[in-house]
Design a protein around this motif. Structure first.
Motif, PDB file in Angstrom:
ATOM      1  N   GLU A   1      -9.685   4.955  -2.537  1.00  0.00           N
ATOM      2  CA  GLU A   1     -10.099   5.880  -3.594  1.00  0.00           C
ATOM      3  C   GLU A   1     -10.724   5.136  -4.764  1.00  0.00           C
ATOM      4  N   GLY A   2     -11.631   5.814  -5.435  1.00  0.00           N
ATOM      5  CA  GLY A   2     -12.257   5.295  -6.640  1.00  0.00           C
ATOM      6  C   GLY A   2     -13.356   4.293  -6.358  1.00  0.00           C
ATOM      7  N   ASN A   3     -14.580   4.667  -6.657  1.00  0.00           N
ATOM      8  CA  ASN A   3     -15.731   3.778  -6.480  1.00  0.00           C
ATOM      9  C   ASN A   3     -15.801   3.199  -5.064  1.00  0.00           C
ATOM     10  N   VAL A   4     -15.592   4.049  -4.073  1.00  0.00           N
ATOM     11  CA  VAL A   4     -15.613   3.617  -2.682  1.00  0.00           C
ATOM     12  C   VAL A   4     -17.045   3.260  -2.295  1.00  0.00           C
ATOM     13  N   ARG A   5     -17.153   2.128  -1.607  1.00  0.00           N
ATOM     14  CA  ARG A   5     -18.476   1.660  -1.193  1.00  0.00           C
ATOM     15  C   ARG A   5     -18.359   0.949   0.148  1.00  0.00           C
ATOM     16  N   LEU A   6     -19.157   1.392   1.109  1.00  0.00           N
ATOM     17  CA  LEU A   6     -19.252   0.736   2.402  1.00  0.00           C
ATOM     18  C   LEU A   6     -20.633   0.114   2.479  1.00  0.00           C
ATOM     19  N   GLU A   7     -20.693  -1.147   2.859  1.00  0.00           N
ATOM     20  CA  GLU A   7     -21.978  -1.832   2.958  1.00  0.00           C
ATOM     21  C   GLU A   7     -22.169  -2.403   4.344  1.00  0.00           C
ATOM     22  N   ARG A   8     -23.334  -2.127   4.890  1.00  0.00           N
ATOM     23  CA  ARG A   8     -23.797  -2.727   6.134  1.00  0.00           C
ATOM     24  C   ARG A   8     -25.172  -3.299   5.822  1.00  0.00           C
ATOM     25  N   PRO A   9     -25.724  -4.119   6.697  1.00  0.00           N
ATOM     26  CA  PRO A   9     -27.027  -4.714   6.389  1.00  0.00           C
ATOM     27  C   PRO A   9     -28.120  -3.708   6.023  1.00  0.00           C
ATOM     28  N   LYS A  10     -28.160  -2.535   6.653  1.00  0.00           N
ATOM     29  CA  LYS A  10     -29.226  -1.569   6.368  1.00  0.00           C
ATOM     30  C   LYS A  10     -28.705  -0.239   5.849  1.00  0.00           C
ATOM     31  N   LEU A  11     -27.438  -0.216   5.383  1.00  0.00           N
ATOM     32  CA  LEU A  11     -26.825   1.041   4.971  1.00  0.00           C
ATOM     33  C   LEU A  11     -25.816   0.811   3.862  1.00  0.00           C
ATOM     34  N   THR A  12     -25.826   1.709   2.875  1.00  0.00           N
ATOM     35  CA  THR A  12     -24.800   1.708   1.829  1.00  0.00           C
ATOM     36  C   THR A  12     -24.318   3.146   1.661  1.00  0.00           C
ATOM     37  N   ILE A  13     -22.995   3.324   1.674  1.00  0.00           N
ATOM     38  CA  ILE A  13     -22.400   4.640   1.437  1.00  0.00           C
ATOM     39  C   ILE A  13     -21.470   4.506   0.252  1.00  0.00           C
TER      40      ILE A  13
ATOM     41  N   GLY B   1     -32.421   2.232   3.806  1.00  0.00           N
ATOM     42  CA  GLY B   1     -33.785   1.840   3.455  1.00  0.00           C
ATOM     43  C   GLY B   1     -34.228   2.578   2.206  1.00  0.00           C
ATOM     44  N   ASN B   2     -35.348   3.300   2.280  1.00  0.00           N
ATOM     45  CA  ASN B   2     -35.855   4.082   1.139  1.00  0.00           C
ATOM     46  C   ASN B   2     -35.298   5.497   1.099  1.00  0.00           C
ATOM     47  N   ARG B   3     -34.547   5.870   2.109  1.00  0.00           N
ATOM     48  CA  ARG B   3     -34.001   7.227   2.227  1.00  0.00           C
ATOM     49  C   ARG B   3     -32.652   7.322   1.525  1.00  0.00           C
ATOM     50  N   GLU B   4     -32.475   8.386   0.722  1.00  0.00           N
ATOM     51  CA  GLU B   4     -31.202   8.610   0.048  1.00  0.00           C
ATOM     52  C   GLU B   4     -30.740  10.039   0.299  1.00  0.00           C
ATOM     53  N   ILE B   5     -29.447  10.175   0.652  1.00  0.00           N
ATOM     54  CA  ILE B   5     -28.866  11.476   0.971  1.00  0.00           C
ATOM     55  C   ILE B   5     -27.640  11.684   0.090  1.00  0.00           C
ATOM     56  N   ASN B   6     -27.486  12.884  -0.465  1.00  0.00           N
ATOM     57  CA  ASN B   6     -26.295  13.257  -1.222  1.00  0.00           C
ATOM     58  C   ASN B   6     -25.561  14.342  -0.450  1.00  0.00           C
ATOM     59  N   ALA B   7     -24.226  14.219  -0.394  1.00  0.00           N
ATOM     60  CA  ALA B   7     -23.423  15.192   0.349  1.00  0.00           C
ATOM     61  C   ALA B   7     -22.012  15.208  -0.211  1.00  0.00           C
ATOM     62  N   GLU B   8     -21.240  16.173   0.223  1.00  0.00           N
ATOM     63  CA  GLU B   8     -19.824  16.217  -0.142  1.00  0.00           C
ATOM     64  C   GLU B   8     -18.967  15.486   0.885  1.00  0.00           C
ATOM     65  N   HIS B   9     -19.461  15.383   2.142  1.00  0.00           N
ATOM     66  CA  HIS B   9     -18.716  14.723   3.214  1.00  0.00           C
ATOM     67  C   HIS B   9     -19.695  13.978   4.117  1.00  0.00           C
ATOM     68  N   ALA B  10     -19.242  12.871   4.677  1.00  0.00           N
ATOM     69  CA  ALA B  10     -20.043  12.127   5.647  1.00  0.00           C
ATOM     70  C   ALA B  10     -19.099  11.358   6.563  1.00  0.00           C
ATOM     71  N   PHE B  11     -19.560  11.124   7.798  1.00  0.00           N
ATOM     72  CA  PHE B  11     -18.800  10.359   8.776  1.00  0.00           C
ATOM     73  C   PHE B  11     -19.679   9.227   9.279  1.00  0.00           C
ATOM     74  N   TYR B  12     -19.061   8.072   9.484  1.00  0.00           N
ATOM     75  CA  TYR B  12     -19.806   6.900   9.934  1.00  0.00           C
ATOM     76  C   TYR B  12     -19.023   6.208  11.039  1.00  0.00           C
ATOM     77  N   ASP B  13     -19.695   5.950  12.165  1.00  0.00           N
ATOM     78  CA  ASP B  13     -19.087   5.238  13.289  1.00  0.00           C
ATOM     79  C   ASP B  13     -19.374   3.750  13.086  1.00  0.00           C
ATOM     80  N   VAL B  14     -18.358   3.008  12.716  1.00  0.00           N
ATOM     81  CA  VAL B  14     -18.515   1.592  12.405  1.00  0.00           C
ATOM     82  C   VAL B  14     -18.925   0.811  13.653  1.00  0.00           C
ATOM     83  N   ALA B  15     -18.291   1.105  14.795  1.00  0.00           N
ATOM     84  CA  ALA B  15     -18.576   0.376  16.038  1.00  0.00           C
ATOM     85  C   ALA B  15     -20.021   0.558  16.493  1.00  0.00           C
ATOM     86  N   LYS B  16     -20.538   1.774  16.355  1.00  0.00           N
ATOM     87  CA  LYS B  16     -21.904   2.064  16.778  1.00  0.00           C
ATOM     88  C   LYS B  16     -22.932   1.868  15.662  1.00  0.00           C
TER      89      LYS B  16
END
Length: 178
Positions: A122-134, A159-174
């Motif tokens: 919780e609080g300022n959650v940030r996930l970073e991958r080489p081509k993705l930041t959530i 990349g240059n694309r930015e999306i805003n949402a209330e919920h998102a899911f990310y498959d780390v393995a894939k």
């Protein structure tokens, strides 16, 4: 400094779930104290855990006293002491981070739950991958299925694309958004 606790708990849980015996994680901290009144073991300063390819860091962490006493031996934290993942929960705060294979997940505080194999950040959650930041206010990561869920004020940058949402899911393995 606060980035060490979350990774420590995750590493310990992953070690406990492993079918093969692994070496004890390298666990370091500046100090710890036993708070018998609160039933907690409190770790402070430069908490760092390296295990199973993961590095966890935090400034402050707390573990249930009964569980911690199973691990603590001669002033060190021993993951080979027989505590299983369902026994273990860690609460940490202050610059919490976990890093593994190009993944970096950070936040202000985290609750790692061995029973459900989840970490709630919780609080300022940030996930970073080489081509993705959530970024989000809250995240939940299940290390069994490698799915990360993000809630509240979610901002995704690819990349240059930015999306805003209330919920998102990310498959780390894939390495893909779901």
């Amino acid at each position: 400094m606060k980035k060490t606790l979350f990774p420590l708990l995750l590493a310990l849980v992953l070690l406990a779930l492993s079918a093969t015996a692994l070496a004890a994680p390298n666990f370091s901290f500046d100090s710890y104290s036993l708070d018998f009144a609160a039933g907690r073991c409190v770790f402070d300063g430069n908490i760092r855990i390296v295990a199973n390819g993961c590095t966890f860091q935090a400034d402050h962490a707390e573990v249930d006293l009964k569980t911690a006493l199973k691990y603590l031996k001669n002033g060190t934290f021993d993951a080979q002491s027989g505590v299983s993942s369902p026994d273990f929960e860690v609460w940490c705060e202050g610059n919490v981070s976990v890093a593994q294979d190009g993944l970096k997940l950070t936040g202000d505080k985290a609750h790692v739950i061995g029973k459900t194999h989840e970490a709630v950040v919780e609080g300022n959650v940030r996930l970073e991958r080489p081509k993705l930041t959530i970024r989000a206010d809250r995240g939940l990561f299940n290390w069994d299925n490698q799915i990360a869920q993000f809630d509240d004020n979610v901002r995704i940058r690819q990349g240059n694309r930015e999306i805003n949402a209330e919920h998102a899911f990310y498959d780390v393995a894939k390495d893909e958004l779901l």
